[in-house]
Every structure is written in structure tokens, then in C-alpha cells.
Write an enzyme that holds these catalytic residues in place. Structure first.
Site: not given
Length: 541
Positions: A342, A275, A361, A277, A111-112, A494, A16, A124, A374, A20, A363, A279-280
């Protein structure tokens, strides 16, 4: 410059948001180099242009940054801009690409996901608009990775990442810059810092948990230094390679300490976390956890209170699994509502075309057209701007929103690390049932529609298929099944559950109890226990 012979790896398909894997996988000889070269080989006309590089500070970050810098030099880039210490949040990287008109950027993050010697790492590529590479580029990267037989790298010494300044690697300029300054300046342009500063000075207490991740320096500078929040407002603000041994995912499981503090007597009125990085985000008001779906809807309904959005919104976009709460706001405002797969990359075309202003999103990701990612801290600042302007608690703002628009009871059940074949078998079996589901009943539920979500991009006409199985009921409720693309081992199933309740007298019910019939239906139709062996979710949010 040296050209190194190599052989392909068979597992470098980007998910996505990039590639990773576990750190030991990325630590294999040639592994990171192969992928980075595959990125460069999939791009055109970058000779002499600028590349932004940075990451979230997790284990292996510094090592791969040095590799990426030397490979950029050997492949003909004219300049690399890299955050001091290798630090650069994902939204800040997007801002740097856009502000300095860079060709693109390489972001090193998972990310998270957890960090450490045996945990997760990721790479990425972001394009010149500041957003994640679209599928046509990630597909090209994967195809190249299957054929690659060499990569180019400079033999120059490492760049001193901890010293701001201008350096050279062969003929390429390397600028090590302050990773916080440009982002903080952008936030001051978007929000009413004077009003927020006064609001905080008058005793509105907040707590921010940076989770020992990349947002720490940004939150410390903006919340404490520029907005005057008391020292100690920002916790765990030093980025650590292993995030202090914690899971840097801002939700009710991994940020429970913050949640408990806000809910306690005498605790702060508002809490937030970001989180790995940056972005959340998770936001919590005294007496209420605000789901990401509700947060998007409330922010959209109140965005006009912040200077950057006082002229109104062009549209609102949400990922398909995100609740439909934001759609009701868009309908009332008379603006476009867009449902995408997503992955933030799907919002890029809408933002670039001026069709959407706010995106979200479920998430825990929310953002706007200020960047093409984000942005966790941005969402927190917009909440603070709204709280300061309205002079109400987060609880009262959300409750009044529900009274006006209705409440979308919503939850996500994650089954992590399950057998990949079992997960794929479950999804295939669901797809096989789709044509026969409409009209079937389960308790008081009657299926109205069922499909495998496909997205037709209204800007470029591209089509993305198999984005998640949706089962919609006549009552307006939904159950959605999809496999996550953000893990590094096994598969994550999910299950998203949503029930719309227009009656304010029924807005204080327990979420899981309200969704009980939908939860039972999900097990009935998918056979989760039988197919995965899991009797309960790993995480419920």
C-alpha cells in the site's frame, strides 16, 4: 536569511504518504520548520532549481506555505511555483512537477483526514518524477529529523498568494499560478471531451460532491464549464479550512447523502465524490455502488475507449490488499499484473519503467501514467468517457464485467483509533502463527498459504517487508490484516475480506452475508474483540 537554532522532535517519521499529525502538533514552534529542513537536508543538487508548493486548503495550509517558501529561498532554490490561494490538488501538483520539470514538490495535506484547528495536517515531499518520495528518501528525512539542530529561513515578507503573478523572496523567484488551468488542459488531452459533452447534453445526469475540499475548483471548471454539465452538478465546490465540518473521505459513510440521491427515484444516473486533496474517488451508478477494486478492473478492461489509452495498456498494478479482480483483466489482455505494498510511491518505478499504465488501491485511489499520484477526478472522467462510448448504464457495464470475469466479493473493515500497543500485539501474534496455518480448517475454509507480504521491486530490486499478513484459502478467498499508515492518533487496523464467485447466478448476493464465514474466521484467528475491545468495525466499505 536567518539560521535558527532548534532541537529535534522524536515523532517526525513519515508514514505511508508523508508526515501527518494534529494541527496543535504542527503549530508548535519549530515543528513544521524542522521537518521541512530535514527534507531539504536529505536532498542533493537542488541549488537554483524549481520547487512546486501547494496544498488542499485545510487549516494551517496558508501559514505553512509561507514558511516553506521562505525556507526554500534560504536553502538556495531558484524558483518556487505555488498555486493561487495555496490551493493545489495532489494530482495537479504531480502534473506541475512533471510538466515544468521541477526538482520536486512539497504538498501540504492530510488527504482524506478531517481538517480544522484541532484536526489533521500533513506535509509530504514529491520527487522530480512527480511521485511521493521513495522509502530511501523518507528514511533519510526521518534520520535527519532526529539530529537536526538548525534550520534556514528568509525574513522576507509574505507572498501575496491570492494574486497570480511573479514575485521575489530574496534572490528566489516565486510564481503564483492558476492551479486549475494546467490540470484541465491535461484532462482534455486524455479524454474525448466532445463525446462526453454530447452525452451529458443528451440528458445523462451526474452529481459530483467535492466535499468542500480541493477538487471543487477543478470539477467546477471541467464538468460544468468545459463539459457543459448543468450548474449545480458540482456540489460543495468551495475549499474550506475545515471542509465544512465534514470528513472529506469519499466512501459510503461520509458520502452517504450522494449515494442516497443516486439511488433515489428520479436521482442522477451517476454520482462521484473526491477527497480532501483530490486523489481519491468514489463512483456510484444508479442501482450499484462500485467498489474501488471493481472500478480499477472495469476501467482497465475499457480504457481503450479513451483516446489516451486506445493503444492498450502496458500493465496493471494494484496494492496487495486490493481485490484480485484487476488481475483477471490483465490475464485476459496478456499484460503484466503487479502486486505492491500500500502506498502510491510503490507504483512509481513501474510507471517510470513503462511496466504499468493503470494503478489502483482499494482505499478509493485510482490513476494512470499521466501523473505519479492517484487522481480522483481523472477516474471520474474515464468513467464518463466509457459510459459515453458504450451508451450503457454503470450498472449494466459492471454486471456484464462480472459475467465475463467473475465477481470478487470484497469488503474492508476498519477499526480506527485503537490502542497502538494492542494493534501491534495483534499483528505480532498473527505473524507468530503463520507457519502453522497452512492446512488448517475453519468451517468450509482450508488455509492454502499464509505469509507476511514482502515486495521485491522488479525495477530497482529493493525489498519492502512486513506489508501485511495474508491468509489465502484453497477456494481462492483471502483475509488480509494490516495497520494503516494514514492516521494521526492511535492505530487503525484494517481487515480485508475477499471471495471470488465465477457463477453469474450468484452475483446478486449481499456482500457482508457472502463474506460472513471469512468475517468469522478473521475474529477467530486474530482475536480482535479480546485484543482491541472493539466488537464491530468503525467503518465498513
Amino acid at each position: 536569511m536567518t539560521t535558527i537554532a532548534t532541537t529535534p522532535f522524536d515523532d517526525q517519521k513519515p508514514g505511508t504518504s508523508g508526515l501527518r499529525k494534529k494541527v496543535p502538533v504542527f503549530s508548535q514552534p519549530h515543528y513544521a520548520e524542522n521537518f521541512i529542513q530535514s527534507v531539504f537536508d536529505s536532498l542533493d543538487d537542488y541549488a537554483g532549481k524549481t520547487l512546486v508548493i501547494g496544498g488542499d486548503g485545510r487549516y494551517l495550509n496558508r501559514t505553512v506555505i509561507q514558511t516553506a517558501i521562505k525556507m526554500a529561498a534560504a536553502n538556495g532554490f531558484g524558483k518556487v511555483m505555488v498555486g493561487k490561494g495555496g490551493i493545489l490538488s495532489t494530482p495537479a501538483a504531480s502534473n506541475m512537477i512533471r510538466k515544468y520539470q521541477a526538482f520536486g514538490g512539497i504538498i501540504l495535506s492530510a488527504s482524506h483526514n478531517p481538517g480544522g484547528p484541532n484536526e489533521d495536517f500533513g506535509i509530504k515531499y514529491n520527487t522530480g518524477n512527480g511521485g511521493p518520495a521513495p522509502e530511501k528518501i523518507t528514511d533519510a528525512i526521518f534520520e535527519r529529523s532526529k539530529l537536526i539542530d538548525r534550520y534556514r529561513i528568509s525574513e522576507a515578507p509574505d507572498v501575496p498568494l491570492d494574486e497570480i503573478g511573479i514575485y521575489t523572496v530574496d534572490d528566489m523567484e516565486v510564481e503564483v499560478f492558476d492551479p486549475v488551468a494546467d490540470y484541465a488542459e491535461l484532462m482534455e488531452e486524455l479524454f474525448d471531451f466532445d463525446t462526453i459533452r454530447t452525452f451529458l447534453a443528451n440528458g445523462f445526469e451526474i452529481a459530483f460532491d467535492a466535499m468542500s475540499a480541493v477538487t471543487g475548483p477543478y470539477a467546477k471548471e471541467i464538468l460544468e464549464n468545459r463539459l457543459g454539465a448543468p450548474e449545480g452538478t458540482v456540489r460543495n465546490f468551495t475549499p474550506l479550512e475545515d471542509f465544512g465540518g465534514h470528513h472529506p473521505d469519499p466512501n459510503l459513510v461520509h458520502a452517504k447523502e450522494l449515494y442516497d440521491e443516486v439511488m433515489s427515484e428520479g436521482g442522477p444516473a451517476f454520482g462521484a465524490a473526491s477527497d480532501g486533496d483530490g486523489d481519491r474517488n468514489m463512483v456510484v451508478g444508479k442501482g450499484i455502488f462500485i467498489t474501488p477494486s471493481d472500478s480499477l478492473a472495469v476501467l482497465a478492461a475499457n480504457a481503450h475507449l479513451a483516446p489516451a489509452y486506445k493503444g492498450g495498456l502496458a500493465g496493471i498494478a494494484r496494492s496487495m490488499p486490493t481485490s484480485q479482480a484487476a488481475d483477471r483483466v490483465a490475464e485476459k489482455l496478456g499484460i503484466g499484473a503487479y502486486e505492491t505494498p500500500t502506498g502510491w510511491k510503490f507504483f512509481g518505478n513501474l510507471l517510470d519503467a513503462g511496466k504499468a499504465t493503470l494503478c489502483g488501491e482499494e482505499s478509493f485511489g485510482t490513476g494512470s501514467n499521466h501523473v505519479r499520484e492517484k487522481d480522483g477526478l481523472w477516474a471520474v472522467l474515464l468513467w464518463l468517457n466509457i459510459l459515453a462510448m458504450r451508451g450503457e448504464s454503470a450498472y449494466d457495464i459492471v454486471k456484464s464485467h462480472w459475467a465475463e470475469y467473475g465477481r470478487n466479493y470484497y469488503s474492508r473493515h476498519d477499526y480506527e483509533g485503537i490502542d497502538t500497543d494492542a494493534a501491534n500485539g495483534l499483528m505480532d501474534a498473527l505473524r507468530d502463527k503463520l507457519e502453522t496455518l497452512p492446512g488448517t480448517t475453519f468451517g468450509e475454509l482450508t488455509v492454502a498459504e499464509a505469509d507476511d507480504f514482502a515486495y521485491h521491486d522488479p525495477v530497482d530490486g529493493s525489498v519492502s517487508k512486513k506489508q501485511g499478513v495474508r491468509i489465502m484459502f484453497e477456494s481462492g478467498s483471502r483475509v488480509v490484516f494490516r495497520l494503516s499508515g494514514t492516521g494521526t492518533s492511535g492505530a487503525t487496523l484494517r481487515v480485508y475480506l475477499e471471495h471470488y464467485e465465477p457463477d453469474p447466478a450468484k452475483h446478486d448476493q449481499d456482500t457482508q452475508e457472502t463474506l460472513a464465514e471469512l468475517i468469522a474466521y478473521a475474529e477467530h484467528i486474530a482475536g480482535i474483540v479480546a485484543r482491541t475491545g472493539r466488537t464491530e468495525p468503525t467503518v465498513i466499505t
